[in-house]
Design a protein around this motif. Structure first.
Motif, PDB file in Angstrom:
ATOM      1  N   UNK A 184       0.899  -0.997   0.141  1.00 38.83           N
ATOM      2  CA  UNK A 184      -0.216  -0.033   0.063  1.00 38.83           C
ATOM      3  C   UNK A 184       0.971   1.153   0.007  1.00 38.83           C
ATOM      4  N   UNK A 185       0.373   2.256  -0.454  1.00 46.53           N
ATOM      5  CA  UNK A 185       1.451   3.549  -0.355  1.00 46.53           C
ATOM      6  C   UNK A 185       0.528   5.046   0.258  1.00 46.53           C
ATOM      7  N   UNK A 186       1.230   5.361   1.030  1.00 46.89           N
ATOM      8  CA  UNK A 186       0.926   6.686   2.015  1.00 46.89           C
ATOM      9  C   UNK A 186       1.268   7.703   1.172  1.00 46.89           C
ATOM     10  N   UNK A 187       0.450   8.626  -0.342  1.00 48.64           N
ATOM     11  CA  UNK A 187       1.279   9.546  -0.390  1.00 48.64           C
ATOM     12  C   UNK A 187       1.017  10.896  -0.301  1.00 48.64           C
ATOM     13  N   UNK A 188       1.727  11.192  -1.252  1.00 47.96           N
ATOM     14  CA  UNK A 188       1.846  13.246  -1.112  1.00 47.96           C
ATOM     15  C   UNK A 188       0.340  13.537  -1.870  1.00 47.96           C
ATOM     16  N   UNK A 189       0.364  14.433  -1.901  1.00 42.65           N
ATOM     17  CA  UNK A 189      -0.629  14.947  -3.379  1.00 42.65           C
ATOM     18  C   UNK A 189      -0.075  14.846  -4.560  1.00 42.65           C
ATOM     19  N   UNK A 190      -0.959  14.409  -5.203  1.00 36.01           N
ATOM     20  CA  UNK A 190      -0.444  13.479  -6.307  1.00 36.01           C
ATOM     21  C   UNK A 190      -1.258  14.750  -7.354  1.00 36.01           C
ATOM     22  N   UNK A 216      -3.517   3.080  -2.670  1.00 35.06           N
ATOM     23  CA  UNK A 216      -2.979   4.490  -3.013  1.00 35.06           C
ATOM     24  C   UNK A 216      -3.698   5.489  -2.107  1.00 35.06           C
ATOM     25  N   UNK A 217      -3.032   5.825  -0.673  1.00 38.01           N
ATOM     26  CA  UNK A 217      -3.921   6.961   0.476  1.00 38.01           C
ATOM     27  C   UNK A 217      -2.974   8.266   0.063  1.00 38.01           C
ATOM     28  N   UNK A 218      -3.612   9.704  -0.517  1.00 33.57           N
ATOM     29  CA  UNK A 218      -3.104  10.849  -0.562  1.00 33.57           C
ATOM     30  C   UNK A 218      -3.271  11.589   0.648  1.00 33.57           C
ATOM     31  N   UNK A 219      -2.316  11.724   0.859  1.00 34.16           N
ATOM     32  CA  UNK A 219      -2.474  13.162   2.483  1.00 34.16           C
ATOM     33  C   UNK A 219      -2.834  14.244   2.443  1.00 34.16           C
ATOM     34  N   UNK A 220      -3.734  14.892   2.806  1.00 28.39           N
ATOM     35  CA  UNK A 220      -4.010  16.180   2.417  1.00 28.39           C
ATOM     36  C   UNK A 220      -3.015  17.589   3.465  1.00 28.39           C
ATOM     37  N   UNK A 221      -2.849  16.744   4.394  1.00 28.03           N
ATOM     38  CA  UNK A 221      -2.128  17.724   5.405  1.00 28.03           C
ATOM     39  C   UNK A 221      -0.841  17.217   5.766  1.00 28.03           C
ATOM     40  N   UNK A 222       0.046  16.287   5.974  1.00 26.42           N
ATOM     41  CA  UNK A 222       1.299  15.968   5.989  1.00 26.42           C
ATOM     42  C   UNK A 222       1.285  16.057   7.296  1.00 26.42           C
ATOM     43  N   UNK A 248       6.223  10.679   1.639  1.00 26.97           N
ATOM     44  CA  UNK A 248       7.076  10.941   2.298  1.00 26.97           C
ATOM     45  C   UNK A 248       7.220  10.892   4.354  1.00 26.97           C
ATOM     46  N   UNK A 249       8.298  12.001   4.732  1.00 25.88           N
ATOM     47  CA  UNK A 249       8.642  11.781   5.732  1.00 25.88           C
ATOM     48  C   UNK A 249       7.764  11.206   7.576  1.00 25.88           C
ATOM     49  N   UNK A 250       6.872  11.644   7.392  1.00 20.45           N
ATOM     50  CA  UNK A 250       5.523  11.601   8.131  1.00 20.45           C
ATOM     51  C   UNK A 250       4.499   9.755   8.249  1.00 20.45           C
ATOM     52  N   UNK A 251       4.877   9.709   6.630  1.00 22.00           N
ATOM     53  CA  UNK A 251       4.043   8.377   6.461  1.00 22.00           C
ATOM     54  C   UNK A 251       4.821   7.333   6.991  1.00 22.00           C
ATOM     55  N   UNK A 252       6.100   7.960   6.905  1.00 23.25           N
ATOM     56  CA  UNK A 252       6.610   6.362   7.504  1.00 23.25           C
ATOM     57  C   UNK A 252       6.593   6.423   8.959  1.00 23.25           C
ATOM     58  N   UNK A 253       6.957   7.544   9.825  1.00 23.68           N
ATOM     59  CA  UNK A 253       6.341   7.562  11.159  1.00 23.68           C
ATOM     60  C   UNK A 253       5.012   6.957  11.526  1.00 23.68           C
ATOM     61  N   UNK A 254       4.118   7.068  10.699  1.00 26.31           N
ATOM     62  CA  UNK A 254       3.080   6.698  10.762  1.00 26.31           C
ATOM     63  C   UNK A 254       2.512   5.516  10.592  1.00 26.31           C
ATOM     64  N   UNK A 255       3.347   5.102  10.228  1.00 19.05           N
ATOM     65  CA  UNK A 255       2.985   3.666   9.593  1.00 19.05           C
ATOM     66  C   UNK A 255       3.721   2.790  10.576  1.00 19.05           C
TER      67      UNK A 255
END
Length: 353
Positions: A184-190, A216-222, A248-255
């Motif tokens: 799965x992918x935690x993505x930046x705004x595409x 693929x889940x796009x983040x609005x706020x990072x 992005x950075x916060x995606x790794x920590x969140x995962x």
């Protein structure tokens, strides 16, 4: 006979004087040419070199709430301190409307140059067009403009396609080792070109490894809290995945946090992007398998250096400068070359490497 001799002597004297006159004129002409050439060379050097004394630039940040943009700002600050250039930062707070207002403020204050990290690639013209009209040079840091937009002096980004591919290839290997074939992918705004390039590289790696991208889940706020929630949703919807790609950075920590809560640490591989003291610590603990680091400080530094060239009227050799994004793992994190790059990812004041 005496008369003839007298005439000949007189003629000789006239010829001799004429010759001396020619030499003097020639010498004067040569001297004039030399003086003109020296003056011209001196003038050219003065024009080409220019001066940064008394110059002021502005950094347009998309959101100072995100550490990444604070570190890009740190790079701009370092470059300005080295050259004695004044600078100020305007925060768009993730709003394209505020970003457009910020550039108008900068133009009103007669700044000499602008460094832009846009809220989105599509919003670049709202800054570039009025700056061009005001004859203010602009360099871009981190997030590039859309294809076809070129009214900027230089764009300093990262080799996002390669980073997506390298990170994806490494993740696919880990997924196979864990007995799976989906991620799965935690993505930046595409709507950002860097996100599009990262995704293209990831898709290529997954295609080659026959690994499926299930969501693929796009983040609005990072934010980390948002990424944790998104990773939890990902695990609920797709319990069979064996890998999570954080764009992005916060995606790794969140995962990592979502996996810890679910008791799945070590059972699902996490790769991340950008790099921070926190994510490097998680890497050393084995909770993140790999990070494609991005030179946030380096992007600000180089974007400022290129802007100074534009302000002084000097040639900029490359319009687009992609900085390298090496894959950092537990195996290479302490290599001297990696440690050197990490110092351009975040400042030493932020934490350890």
């Amino acid at each position: 006979m005496k008369k003839v001799l007298s005439i000949l002597l007189t003629l000789g004297l006239v010829v001799s004087m004429a010759a001396c006159g020619d030499k003097k004129e020639e010498a004067a002409d040569t001297s004039a040419k030399t003086d003109t050439a020296e003056t011209k060379d001196s003038g050219d050097k003065e024009t080409a070199g220019g001066s940064l004394e008394g110059k002021k630039i502005v950094y347009l940040a998309p959101s100072k709430d995100i550490l990444y943009w604070q570190w890009v700002e740190e790079g701009v600050k370092q470059a300005c301190e080295e050259e004695g250039v004044e600078f100020v930062t305007y925060d768009a707070q993730n709003s394209t409307t505020t970003q457009a207002s910020n550039v108008n403020t900068a133009i009103t204050q007669n700044v000499d140059g602008i460094i832009l990290s846009p809220v989105s690639s599509t919003s670049c013209p709202t800054v570039l067009d009025p700056a061009e009209e005001a004859n203010i040079p602009v360099t871009i840091a981190a997030i590039g403009a859309e294809e076809g937009v070129s009214n900027y002096a230089c764009c300093v980004t990262a080799d996002d396609y390669t980073s997506g591919y390298d990170n994806g290839k490494y993740l696919c290997e880990r997924v196979k080792e864990l007995g799976g074939n989906s991620i799965g992918v935690l993505a930046l705004p595409m709507d950002r070109t860097n996100a599009q390039n990262k995704m293209a590289g990831l898709e290529k790696a997954c295609e080659e490894a026959s690994v499926e991208i299930v969501q693929v889940i796009q983040t609005p706020d990072l934010t980390v809290s948002e990424a944790t929630s998104e990773a939890t949703d990902l695990l609920t919807a797709h319990p069979d995945i064996k890998g999570i790609y954080g764009m992005y950075e916060q995606a790794g920590t969140g995962a990592v946090l979502a996996l810890e809560t679910a008791g799945l640490t070590g059972k699902i591989s996490v790769v991340s992007s950008d790099g921070s003291p926190e994510s490097i610590a998680l890497l050393r603990e084995g909770k993140i398998d790999g990070i494609v680091v991005q030179e946030a400080v380096g992007q600000g530094l180089v974007a400022a250096q290129q802007l100074f060239k534009a302000i002084k009227g000097e040639a900029i050799e490359e319009k687009d400068i992609p900085l390298p994004e090496p894959l950092v793992t537990t195996e290479n994190v302490d290599d001297p070359e990696i440690q050197e790059i990490l110092r351009l990812v975040y400042p030493e004041s932020a934490g350890s490497y």
